[in-house]
Scaffold this motif. Structure first.
Motif, PDB file in Angstrom:
ATOM      1  N   TRP A 272      13.744  50.421   2.310  1.00  0.00           N
ATOM      2  CA  TRP A 272      14.430  51.702   3.150  1.00  0.00           C
ATOM      3  C   TRP A 272      15.232  50.805   4.191  1.00  0.00           C
ATOM      4  O   TRP A 272      16.442  51.368   4.187  1.00  0.00           O
ATOM      5  CB  TRP A 272      13.361  52.195   3.873  1.00  0.00           C
ATOM      6  N   GLN A 273      14.887  49.942   4.705  1.00  0.00           N
ATOM      7  CA  GLN A 273      15.878  49.116   5.584  1.00  0.00           C
ATOM      8  C   GLN A 273      17.173  48.547   4.701  1.00  0.00           C
ATOM      9  O   GLN A 273      18.406  48.835   5.379  1.00  0.00           O
ATOM     10  CB  GLN A 273      15.150  47.631   6.303  1.00  0.00           C
TER      11      GLN A 273
ATOM     12  N   LEU B 157      19.519  51.469   4.407  1.00  0.00           N
ATOM     13  CA  LEU B 157      20.152  51.728   5.527  1.00  0.00           C
ATOM     14  C   LEU B 157      21.070  50.747   5.756  1.00  0.00           C
ATOM     15  O   LEU B 157      22.317  51.353   6.128  1.00  0.00           O
ATOM     16  CB  LEU B 157      19.166  51.741   6.673  1.00  0.00           C
ATOM     17  N   THR B 158      20.829  49.538   5.522  1.00  0.00           N
ATOM     18  CA  THR B 158      21.779  48.428   6.020  1.00  0.00           C
ATOM     19  C   THR B 158      23.165  48.545   5.042  1.00  0.00           C
ATOM     20  O   THR B 158      24.209  48.476   5.562  1.00  0.00           O
ATOM     21  CB  THR B 158      21.127  47.090   5.830  1.00  0.00           C
TER      22      THR B 158
ATOM     23  N   ILE C 282      23.053  55.924   1.418  1.00  0.00           N
ATOM     24  CA  ILE C 282      22.216  57.014   1.747  1.00  0.00           C
ATOM     25  C   ILE C 282      21.494  57.919   0.950  1.00  0.00           C
ATOM     26  O   ILE C 282      20.420  58.318   1.164  1.00  0.00           O
ATOM     27  CB  ILE C 282      23.242  58.187   2.535  1.00  0.00           C
TER      28      ILE C 282
ATOM     29  N   LEU D   6      18.044  55.955   0.662  1.00  0.00           N
ATOM     30  CA  LEU D   6      17.400  56.104   1.877  1.00  0.00           C
ATOM     31  C   LEU D   6      16.962  57.240   1.947  1.00  0.00           C
ATOM     32  O   LEU D   6      15.757  57.369   2.130  1.00  0.00           O
ATOM     33  CB  LEU D   6      18.564  55.994   2.929  1.00  0.00           C
TER      34      LEU D   6
ATOM     35  N   ALA E  44      21.996  58.369  10.005  1.00  0.00           N
ATOM     36  CA  ALA E  44      22.398  57.242   9.142  1.00  0.00           C
ATOM     37  C   ALA E  44      24.017  56.993   8.808  1.00  0.00           C
ATOM     38  O   ALA E  44      24.643  56.099   8.831  1.00  0.00           O
ATOM     39  CB  ALA E  44      21.662  57.126   7.806  1.00  0.00           C
TER      40      ALA E  44
ATOM     41  N   THR F 160      22.432  48.843  11.081  1.00  0.00           N
ATOM     42  CA  THR F 160      21.906  47.740   9.858  1.00  0.00           C
ATOM     43  C   THR F 160      20.768  47.407  10.643  1.00  0.00           C
ATOM     44  O   THR F 160      20.660  47.138  11.490  1.00  0.00           O
ATOM     45  CB  THR F 160      22.826  46.916   9.705  1.00  0.00           C
TER      46      THR F 160
END
Length: 128
Positions: free
Chosen positions: A12-13, A16-17, A21, A24, A51, A57
């Motif tokens: 998930w991180q 996002l980073t 999308i 995510l 996001a 990030t």
């Protein structure tokens, strides 16, 4: 196929980073709750807007896990509010995992407050 809560939170991180999308959203439950020191919201539409607009990030430094709870001590960069100046700071992110999806994400200012909120501690550290 089932994954560990640890792997789901890190994926998930990473999504996002990297600005992925679609991934995510796939990793997030329909009613995902998101909260931090700048407020919060619920649902995939809220996550998508945040996001897409904030360009946040999160780079995990240390990870703690017990059951379906994961805490990452991460370096967060970006802006909590679109259009604001970008900053970088250390945060602790609490993930509640349900199945293979993130059900909630709560950002705490430090590891101590995340541990107090979850009951996790140093003994839950995940070795790579």
């Amino acid at each position: 196929m089932s994954t560990t809560a640890y792997a789901t939170a890190l994926a998930w991180q990473e999504a996002l980073t990297s600005g992925d999308i679609d991934t995510l959203l796939e990793l997030s439950g329909d009613g995902i709750e998101i909260a931090g020191d700048h407020g919060g919201g619920q649902g995939l539409a809220v996550l998508n807007a945040w996001a897409s607009e904030s360009r946040t990030t999160m780079t995990p430094q240390r990870v703690y896990e017990r059951g379906d709870l994961v805490v990452t001590e991460s370096v967060a960069s970006g802006s909590a509010t679109p259009g604001q100046a970008t900053d970088s700071r250390s945060v602790a992110v609490v993930f509640q995992i349900s199945g293979d999806q993130v059900g909630s994400v709560f950002v705490h200012p430090d590891l101590a407050s995340a541990f107090a909120a979850t009951g996790l501690g140093d003994g839950d550290f995940v070795e790579d």
